[in-house]
Design an enzyme around this catalytic site. Sequence first.
Site, PDB file in Angstrom:
ATOM      1  N   ALA A   1       0.799  -1.121   0.026  1.00 45.29           N
ATOM      2  CA  ALA A   1       0.003   0.020   0.032  1.00 45.29           C
ATOM      3  C   ALA A   1       0.957   1.253   0.139  1.00 45.29           C
ATOM      4  O   ALA A   1       0.909   2.120   0.953  1.00 45.29           O
ATOM      5  CB  ALA A   1      -0.914  -0.046   1.174  1.00 45.29           C
TER       6      ALA A   1
ATOM      7  N   GLY B   1       6.009   8.225   1.009  1.00 49.16           N
ATOM      8  CA  GLY B   1       7.010   7.804   2.349  1.00 49.16           C
ATOM      9  C   GLY B   1       7.849   6.755   1.793  1.00 49.16           C
ATOM     10  O   GLY B   1       9.043   6.879   1.808  1.00 49.16           O
ATOM     11  N   HIS B   2       7.334   5.508   1.229  1.00 46.00           N
ATOM     12  CA  HIS B   2       8.043   4.292   0.874  1.00 46.00           C
ATOM     13  C   HIS B   2       8.857   4.785  -0.306  1.00 46.00           C
ATOM     14  O   HIS B   2      10.089   4.358  -0.250  1.00 46.00           O
ATOM     15  CB  HIS B   2       6.896   3.418   0.434  1.00 46.00           C
ATOM     16  CG  HIS B   2       6.060   2.837   1.427  1.00 46.00           C
ATOM     17  ND1 HIS B   2       4.798   2.990   1.482  1.00 46.00           N
ATOM     18  CD2 HIS B   2       6.352   2.399   2.822  1.00 46.00           C
ATOM     19  CE1 HIS B   2       4.113   2.522   2.564  1.00 46.00           C
ATOM     20  NE2 HIS B   2       5.126   1.934   3.296  1.00 46.00           N
TER      21      HIS B   2
ATOM     22  N   GLN C   1       3.311  -9.445  13.432  1.00 44.46           N
ATOM     23  CA  GLN C   1       3.676  -7.979  13.949  1.00 44.46           C
ATOM     24  C   GLN C   1       2.131  -7.463  14.140  1.00 44.46           C
ATOM     25  O   GLN C   1       2.109  -6.083  14.718  1.00 44.46           O
ATOM     26  CB  GLN C   1       4.406  -7.259  13.133  1.00 44.46           C
ATOM     27  CG  GLN C   1       3.746  -6.352  11.912  1.00 44.46           C
ATOM     28  CD  GLN C   1       4.926  -5.721  11.209  1.00 44.46           C
ATOM     29  OE1 GLN C   1       5.880  -6.300  10.574  1.00 44.46           O
ATOM     30  NE2 GLN C   1       4.795  -4.385  11.281  1.00 44.46           N
TER      31      GLN C   1
ATOM     32  N   GLN D   1      11.599   7.385   9.724  1.00 45.46           N
ATOM     33  CA  GLN D   1      11.567   8.174  11.127  1.00 45.46           C
ATOM     34  C   GLN D   1      10.038   8.027  11.696  1.00 45.46           C
ATOM     35  O   GLN D   1       9.621   8.173  12.686  1.00 45.46           O
ATOM     36  CB  GLN D   1      12.045   9.677  11.063  1.00 45.46           C
ATOM     37  CG  GLN D   1      12.171  10.115  12.775  1.00 45.46           C
ATOM     38  CD  GLN D   1      12.388  11.670  12.593  1.00 45.46           C
ATOM     39  OE1 GLN D   1      13.024  12.175  11.937  1.00 45.46           O
ATOM     40  NE2 GLN D   1      11.604  12.353  13.435  1.00 45.46           N
TER      41      GLN D   1
ATOM     42  N   ASP E   1       8.300   5.760  12.021  1.00 52.54           N
ATOM     43  CA  ASP E   1       8.085   4.628  12.896  1.00 52.54           C
ATOM     44  C   ASP E   1       9.481   4.696  13.925  1.00 52.54           C
ATOM     45  O   ASP E   1      10.174   3.767  13.905  1.00 52.54           O
ATOM     46  CB  ASP E   1       8.025   3.364  12.123  1.00 52.54           C
ATOM     47  CG  ASP E   1       6.695   3.142  11.491  1.00 52.54           C
ATOM     48  OD1 ASP E   1       5.850   2.997  11.914  1.00 52.54           O
ATOM     49  OD2 ASP E   1       6.865   3.602  10.007  1.00 52.54           O
TER      50      ASP E   1
ATOM     51  N   MET F   1       2.369  10.559   6.022  1.00 51.43           N
ATOM     52  CA  MET F   1       1.804   9.585   5.122  1.00 51.43           C
ATOM     53  C   MET F   1       1.871   8.157   5.841  1.00 51.43           C
ATOM     54  O   MET F   1       2.888   7.771   6.184  1.00 51.43           O
ATOM     55  CB  MET F   1       2.652   9.517   3.811  1.00 51.43           C
ATOM     56  CG  MET F   1       2.380  10.991   3.023  1.00 51.43           C
ATOM     57  SD  MET F   1       3.076  10.747   1.428  1.00 51.43           S
ATOM     58  CE  MET F   1       2.371  12.113   0.814  1.00 51.43           C
ATOM     59  N   SER F   2       0.761   7.356   5.532  1.00 53.53           N
ATOM     60  CA  SER F   2       0.798   6.075   6.049  1.00 53.53           C
ATOM     61  C   SER F   2      -0.131   5.076   5.091  1.00 53.53           C
ATOM     62  O   SER F   2      -1.155   5.714   4.699  1.00 53.53           O
ATOM     63  CB  SER F   2       0.223   6.137   7.657  1.00 53.53           C
ATOM     64  OG  SER F   2      -0.178   4.987   8.143  1.00 53.53           O
TER      65      SER F   2
ATOM     66  N   ARG G   1      -2.346   3.221   6.295  1.00 55.92           N
ATOM     67  CA  ARG G   1      -3.680   3.392   7.191  1.00 55.92           C
ATOM     68  C   ARG G   1      -4.607   4.332   6.666  1.00 55.92           C
ATOM     69  O   ARG G   1      -5.641   4.349   6.875  1.00 55.92           O
ATOM     70  CB  ARG G   1      -3.389   2.906   8.699  1.00 55.92           C
ATOM     71  CG  ARG G   1      -2.887   1.681   9.088  1.00 55.92           C
ATOM     72  CD  ARG G   1      -3.018   1.509  10.437  1.00 55.92           C
ATOM     73  NE  ARG G   1      -2.596   0.031  11.092  1.00 55.92           N
ATOM     74  CZ  ARG G   1      -1.435  -0.359  10.878  1.00 55.92           C
ATOM     75  NH1 ARG G   1      -0.211   0.592  10.780  1.00 55.92           N
ATOM     76  NH2 ARG G   1      -1.172  -1.349  11.530  1.00 55.92           N
TER      77      ARG G   1
HETATM   78  P1  AMP Z   1       5.274   0.132   6.336  1.00 60.77           P
HETATM   79  O1  AMP Z   1       4.856  -0.218   4.977  1.00 60.77           O
HETATM   80  O2  AMP Z   1       4.144   0.932   6.776  1.00 60.77           O
HETATM   81  O3  AMP Z   1       5.527  -1.189   7.121  1.00 60.77           O
HETATM   82  O4  AMP Z   1       6.505   0.788   6.037  1.00 60.77           O
HETATM   83  C1  AMP Z   1       7.715   0.452   5.574  1.00 60.77           C
HETATM   84  C2  AMP Z   1       8.640   1.719   5.701  1.00 60.77           C
HETATM   85  O5  AMP Z   1       8.303   2.653   5.151  1.00 60.77           O
HETATM   86  C3  AMP Z   1       9.051   1.949   7.188  1.00 60.77           C
HETATM   87  O6  AMP Z   1      10.311   1.762   7.364  1.00 60.77           O
HETATM   88  C4  AMP Z   1       8.481   3.128   7.576  1.00 60.77           C
HETATM   89  O7  AMP Z   1       9.174   3.668   8.726  1.00 60.77           O
HETATM   90  C5  AMP Z   1       8.584   3.686   6.221  1.00 60.77           C
HETATM   91  N1  AMP Z   1       7.585   4.690   6.135  1.00 60.77           N
HETATM   92  C6  AMP Z   1       6.316   4.592   6.414  1.00 60.77           C
HETATM   93  N2  AMP Z   1       5.586   5.735   6.237  1.00 60.77           N
HETATM   94  C7  AMP Z   1       6.739   6.805   5.850  1.00 60.77           C
HETATM   95  C8  AMP Z   1       6.673   8.162   5.911  1.00 60.77           C
HETATM   96  N3  AMP Z   1       5.379   8.889   5.935  1.00 60.77           N
HETATM   97  N4  AMP Z   1       7.789   8.838   5.316  1.00 60.77           N
HETATM   98  C9  AMP Z   1       8.864   8.103   5.411  1.00 60.77           C
HETATM   99  N5  AMP Z   1       9.033   6.883   5.742  1.00 60.77           N
HETATM  100  C10 AMP Z   1       7.815   6.059   5.919  1.00 60.77           C
END
Ligand code: AMP
Length: 280
Positions: free
Chosen positions: A32, A36-37, A61, A149, A151, A185-186, A188
């Site tokens: 998703a 950010g990714h 997790q 950062q 997380d 950004m997330s 979720r």
């Molecule tokens: P996730 O898919 O949520 O497990 O995130 C994968 C990686 O992307 C992790 O290292 C997160 O910290 C990073 N990440 C998620 N959201 C952001 C964001 N808004 N800005 C920068 N990195 C992010």
Amino acid sequence: MILIKHIQDLQQLLKIYADKLFSVGFVPTMGALHAGHLSLVEASRAQHPITVCSIFVNPTQFNNKADFEKYPVTLERDIRLLEEAHCDILFLPPTLEMYPANEPIKHFDIGYIETILEGAHRPGHFQGVCRIVDKLLRIVQPHTIYLGQKDYQQCMVISRLIDLEKHATKIAICETVREQDGLAMSSRNMRLQNGEKELAAELFATLQNIKSSITGASPAEIEQRAVAHLTGKSFRVDYVKIADATSLQPVTEIDPGHKMVGLVAASINDVRLIDNLILN
Ligand code: AMP
């Protein structure tokens, strides 16, 4: 971009690059994807000739089954975004390959960091993170792992994991990428309904408020005010915490010479969001 599903195939390909002395940057994700990714992919590409991204929604997790089941999956779009970002390899392992049946569960002694904040509110979460990241690091053996950062505590947990398991991987932590209104950004965020996304920006606004009022009151008072503010806006708040930025020990008195971080976790209906901000 080369799409790979099986561990053995990935390792065969990575061996060819290793023989050519190409260094590898690694971006683990749960898919998703958003900007950010992609910023992590970009950071990796700036440092390494080969960038591997993984997409795996890691069941171990998730302490909350409904959260796992509702986790957004947008694979076709993710592949397109990674192609456009010039990612070299996408690793998409099946669950049974990451977690073979009857595999003993390894425990990671990550200590204090697991007992607070996300660790306290999501029992088992960081053990699940360690299990998957440990496996991925053994498979990919990257020179650098790129983390967000966003997380904050997870970055510290993975740093501890790398020390514990003696992985030869460096950590690069990339700044949180935000929407124009400040919302981090997330994945979720996709689950936020009409109006909720605008409301979610209050999390970052609250952190900014903490930052600007940091010398005006005690940490406990500032935290209480922030919780009251968010609760008043109909968030269900798990925590607002001012902590030492390197140890995540709580800060009881403001010392401007000490690097501090503000961390928040709160839900809007059943969507739980986290954010953080360095305060000085
Ligand atoms: P996730 O898919 O949520 O497990 O995130 C994968 C990686 O992307 C992790 O290292 C997160 O910290 C990073 N990440 C998620 N959201 C952001 C964001 N808004 N800005 C920068 N990195 C992010």
